[in-house]
Design a protein around this motif. Structure first.
Motif, short mmCIF file in Angstrom:
data_model
loop_
_atom_site.label_atom_id
_atom_site.label_comp_id
_atom_site.label_asym_id
_atom_site.label_seq_id
_atom_site.Cartn_x
_atom_site.Cartn_y
_atom_site.Cartn_z
N ASP A 1 -8.01 0.64 8.03
CA ASP A 1 -8.28 -0.24 9.11
C ASP A 1 -8.55 0.54 10.50
O ASP A 1 -9.40 0.01 11.15
N ARG B 1 -3.41 1.25 6.58
CA ARG B 1 -3.72 0.63 7.93
C ARG B 1 -4.10 1.52 8.89
O ARG B 1 -5.14 1.47 9.63
N ARG C 1 -2.17 -1.32 1.16
CA ARG C 1 -3.34 -1.14 1.95
C ARG C 1 -3.13 -0.10 3.11
O ARG C 1 -2.25 -0.02 3.71
N LYS D 1 0.86 2.87 5.53
CA LYS D 1 0.39 1.80 4.39
C LYS D 1 1.23 0.68 4.74
O LYS D 1 2.33 0.59 5.00
N ASP D 2 0.66 -0.55 4.45
CA ASP D 2 1.45 -1.76 4.59
C ASP D 2 2.25 -1.77 3.03
O ASP D 2 1.74 -0.87 2.11
#
Length: 183
Positions: A100, A79, A77, A72-73
């Protein structure tokens, strides 16, 4: 009374020449009572392939809404969503909408059959990569398991080399990839 997870420690020196990532990681792996050594080591392999300071092991088998690992960033979010085993197409579709990139490391005697049955259902998922790991390779990984492991891993030109104690194993990880995320 429920059985508790067994804790394993892995002291890892990683040289990923392909990504220019050179790092030492001290990892704690909790093996769920129903998890095999083979599966736990495939989780470790997945970590090594995607190593990053933000990559984390999740609750795994204990929490069905989470993958085995995720990156996660700083905003939270997701990733990269990493699954180990043979998840169903519905789970992969849901993961594809939440991350993503989705990566699956399938292993075991039924992995080829699983992929043959699942491939069509996930064909439209542009952010999905799938690796089918050779059974002999993952069985040697399982033989490396110790409660406290010292692991050396190098990755170059898609070739992954792993050593722990007296055991060594290598695999051309690129040849295991049956589906690559679209760019």
């Amino acid at each position: 009374m429920a059985l508790a997870a067994t804790i394993f420690k892995a002291d890892v020196d990683l040289s990923d020449i392909d990504r220019h990532y050179y790092q030492h990681h001290t990892l704690t792996l909790a093996r769920h009572p129903s998890e095999t050594s083979e599966r736990m080591m495939v989780r470790l392999l997945a970590f090594l392939q995607h190593a990053d300071e933000q990559l984390k092991f999740t609750k795994g088998l204990s929490e069905t809404s989470e993958p085995d690992l995720w990156l996660k960033d700083l905003t939270g979010r997701t990733r990269v969503w990493i699954e180990v085993g043979m998840p169903d197409a519905r789970r992969l579709t849901q993961a594809s909408g939440r991350a993503d990139q989705v990566v699956v490391y399938a292993y075991g005697r039924q992995a080829q059959l699983w992929w043959k049955q699942t491939e069509k259902a996930v064909a439209r998922l542009a952010n999905l990569s799938v690796y089918l790991l050779p059974t002999g390779f993952t069985q040697v990984l399982a033989e490396m398991v110790e409660r406290s492991m010292r692991v050396v891993c190098s990755i170059q030109d898609g070739q992954l080399y792993l050593a722990s104690g007296e055991k060594t194993v290598d695999v051309d990880i690129l040849s295991c990839r049956v589906r690559q995320t679209a760019s």
